[in-house]
Design a protein around this motif. Structure first.
Motif, PDB file in Angstrom:
ATOM      1  N   TYR A  68       2.378  -4.277  -2.467  1.00 52.21           N
ATOM      2  CA  TYR A  68       1.111  -4.719  -2.333  1.00 52.21           C
ATOM      3  C   TYR A  68       0.346  -3.539  -1.581  1.00 52.21           C
ATOM      4  O   TYR A  68       0.907  -3.074  -0.577  1.00 52.21           O
ATOM      5  CB  TYR A  68       1.266  -5.891  -1.318  1.00 52.21           C
ATOM      6  CG  TYR A  68       1.826  -7.216  -1.764  1.00 52.21           C
ATOM      7  CD1 TYR A  68       0.832  -8.214  -2.670  1.00 52.21           C
ATOM      8  CD2 TYR A  68       3.082  -7.439  -1.880  1.00 52.21           C
ATOM      9  CE1 TYR A  68       1.759  -9.018  -3.318  1.00 52.21           C
ATOM     10  CE2 TYR A  68       3.839  -8.504  -2.378  1.00 52.21           C
ATOM     11  CZ  TYR A  68       3.068  -9.521  -3.240  1.00 52.21           C
ATOM     12  OH  TYR A  68       3.499 -10.454  -3.649  1.00 52.21           O
ATOM     13  N   GLU A  69      -0.904  -3.379  -2.210  1.00 53.05           N
ATOM     14  CA  GLU A  69      -1.770  -2.309  -1.595  1.00 53.05           C
ATOM     15  C   GLU A  69      -2.627  -2.987  -0.117  1.00 53.05           C
ATOM     16  O   GLU A  69      -3.339  -3.841  -0.721  1.00 53.05           O
ATOM     17  CB  GLU A  69      -2.756  -1.776  -2.514  1.00 53.05           C
ATOM     18  CG  GLU A  69      -2.432  -0.164  -2.910  1.00 53.05           C
ATOM     19  CD  GLU A  69      -3.475   0.446  -3.909  1.00 53.05           C
ATOM     20  OE1 GLU A  69      -4.628   0.063  -3.588  1.00 53.05           O
ATOM     21  OE2 GLU A  69      -3.044   1.254  -4.373  1.00 53.05           O
ATOM     22  N   VAL A  70      -2.316  -2.346   0.806  1.00 57.37           N
ATOM     23  CA  VAL A  70      -3.076  -2.917   2.050  1.00 57.37           C
ATOM     24  C   VAL A  70      -4.020  -1.899   2.566  1.00 57.37           C
ATOM     25  O   VAL A  70      -3.541  -0.913   3.111  1.00 57.37           O
ATOM     26  CB  VAL A  70      -2.029  -3.489   3.159  1.00 57.37           C
ATOM     27  CG1 VAL A  70      -2.885  -4.103   4.161  1.00 57.37           C
ATOM     28  CG2 VAL A  70      -1.070  -4.448   2.645  1.00 57.37           C
ATOM     29  N   THR A  71      -5.396  -2.490   2.504  1.00 54.10           N
ATOM     30  CA  THR A  71      -6.339  -1.302   2.939  1.00 54.10           C
ATOM     31  C   THR A  71      -7.256  -1.854   4.165  1.00 54.10           C
ATOM     32  O   THR A  71      -7.518  -3.125   4.061  1.00 54.10           O
ATOM     33  CB  THR A  71      -7.184  -1.019   1.916  1.00 54.10           C
ATOM     34  OG1 THR A  71      -6.277  -0.576   0.737  1.00 54.10           O
ATOM     35  CG2 THR A  71      -8.315  -0.060   2.462  1.00 54.10           C
ATOM     36  N   THR A  72      -7.161  -1.240   5.204  1.00 50.15           N
ATOM     37  CA  THR A  72      -7.921  -1.620   6.435  1.00 50.15           C
ATOM     38  C   THR A  72      -9.372  -1.659   6.148  1.00 50.15           C
ATOM     39  O   THR A  72     -10.037  -0.790   5.448  1.00 50.15           O
ATOM     40  CB  THR A  72      -7.663  -0.817   7.402  1.00 50.15           C
ATOM     41  OG1 THR A  72      -6.135  -0.460   7.587  1.00 50.15           O
ATOM     42  CG2 THR A  72      -8.634  -0.972   8.694  1.00 50.15           C
TER      43      THR A  72
END
Ligand code: ATP
Ligand code: MG
Length: 410
Positions: A82-86
């Motif tokens: 899962y790509e988690v971006t702030t």
């Protein structure tokens, strides 16, 4: 159902601590609302990247800092990435090189995205958030820039191609007029983009069902010349449209590019260089073209037999199923026979289901019959194969062993 997957819920559980929230964003939300399959799931969060790393680790997940500086951490949960971006916001907008900082504001994060339908968010319960009015556009299947189209394009010229790509994939009806005007004006900016970024969008664009209409608009707007190596005439749209009619779904991007390029092997090599295609894609593109042109040449020479049972078996044997199908589609599109053509329709159906012909003799068979391993064996195998092909796949193992022995004088 992907939302309730334990692997995803584990990511929510790990990151949603205190005031921090996590939401699914972009393609996954868009496609789910459209009832389409979801390929990858991107997440947005208020937590800063270092916090994301620490919390994921503490919960036994595997965080990988895949784009740490611009806020992206890939969390592998139960094998699923899962790509988690702030959340980010622009301090000063000067394109992709804009000064950005991490933020906690969902509205600002949405405003940095490209199209309204790509700026939808969903929380862990499935509640949808729509900060920039994407839901009505999604419902109308209308691709609309967020904010002023010209300004958004000047920030990142790739958005020109993405405008057409998302329209080809999800749009219905005319392209957004303001958007089309803006991308047309800004088209020269495409020459600043890397071939890799162009190639990524172009592959998705040409393989979208019904892409021909979109490609034709790109041509008329003078945009296609910036992405293809050679200027395209009008034949490619006709051919691509023919392909749209017969193979809307599941079409290989390499086949579509071959059709679009409308040239011979040389032009395809140029296009492959231009777009930095992989060797596999380059091969597939050229093989589709060559298989397709061979079929077309035989049809034009009056050999209707290419499309009968025997001709198809030979195609399958020579090219394998995927390329045989691509070759047939290529020829079909090129001769512009129309989607109703009974001969092509039947041939396509047969190619998809016919068993792959397998040469009934093996090297071991021939050695048992007296062949010597090495060049002699190779020659005899070739011989057996051509006898078999010439017999229309009818000669069986015994006959082929006997005959290849006779012919080689044993
Ligand atoms: P796909 O199903 O093809 O992956 P996607 O919507 O997930 O579609 P991506 O290219 O993976 O598209 O990008 C993910 C999200 O990031 C987009 O939905 C969009 O919100 C944002 N995004 C990506 N590229 C850009 C860009 N060049 N400019 C602005 N926003 C972008
Ligand atoms: Mg995506």
């Amino acid at each position: 159902d992907w939302l309730v997957a334990p692997s995803l819920q584990a990511v929510f559980a790990a990151l949603e601590t205190g005031d921090d929230r996590v939401r699914v964003v972009g393609g996954a939300v868009r496609n789910t609302l459209l009832g389409l399959p979801v390929t990858d799931i991107d997440l947005s969060t208020t937590a800063e990247p270092s916090v994301v790393m620490a919390r994921a680790k503490a919960h036994g997940l595997k965080p990988v800092p895949t784009g740490f500086d611009h806020g992206t951490v890939t969390i592998v949960s139960d094998g699923v990435p899962y790509e988690v971006t702030t959340l980010r916001e622009d301090v000063e907008t000067h394109g992709r090189s804009a000064t950005v900082r991490f933020g906690r504001n969902w509205q600002h994060d949405a405003e940095r995205r490209d199209f309204t339908m790509n700026a939808l968010y969903a929380d862990r319960d499935g509640t949808v958030f729509d900060p920039v009015g994407g839901l009505p556009d999604l419902k109308a299947r209308h691709v609309r820039f967020i904010g002023d189209a010209s300004r958004r394009i000047a920030e990142d010229y790739l958005r020109i191609l993405r405008f057409f790509r998302f329209h080809a994939q999800y749009g219905v009806g005319e392209l957004n007029a303001e958007g089309l005007r803006a991308v047309t004006e800004a088209r020269a900016g495409l020459s600043h983009l890397s071939a890799e970024r162009i190639g990524m969008e172009l592959r998705k664009l040409v393989s979208a069902p019904g892409a021909a209409d979109t490609v034709e608009v790109m041509h008329d707007a003078g945009i296609l010349q910036y992405v293809l190596a050679t200027p395209a005439g009008t034949k490619p749209f006709r051919a691509l449209r023919a392909l749209d009619a017969v193979a809307a779904e599941s079409r290989d991007p390499a086949l579509c590019l071959a059709i679009l390029s409308d040239g011979g092997t040389r032009e395809l090599q140029q296009l492959a260089d231009h777009l930095r295609l992989s060797n596999a894609e380059r091969k597939r593109m050229i093989a589709s073209l060559e298989a397709g042109r061979a079929i077309r040449a035989r049809l034009e020479a009056g050999e209707r037999g290419v499309l009968d049972e025997l001709g198809l078996a030979e195609l399958l044997y020579r090219h394998g199923r995927a390329l045989a199908v691509d070759g047939l589609l290529y020829a079909w599109a090129e001769v512009d026979a129309g989607p109703e053509d009974a001969g092509f329709l039947r041939a396509l159906e047969r190619l998809r289901v016919m068993p792959l012909p397998v040469l009934p003799v093996s090297g071991a068979d021939l050695i048992a019959a007296g062949a010597r391993p090495g060049p002699d064996l190779g020659r005899r195998l070739k011989q057996a194969e051509s006898l078999w092909l010439a017999s229309g796949f009818r000669k069986d193992r015994v006959a082929l062993i006997a005959e290849s022995a006779e012919r080689t004088g044993d």
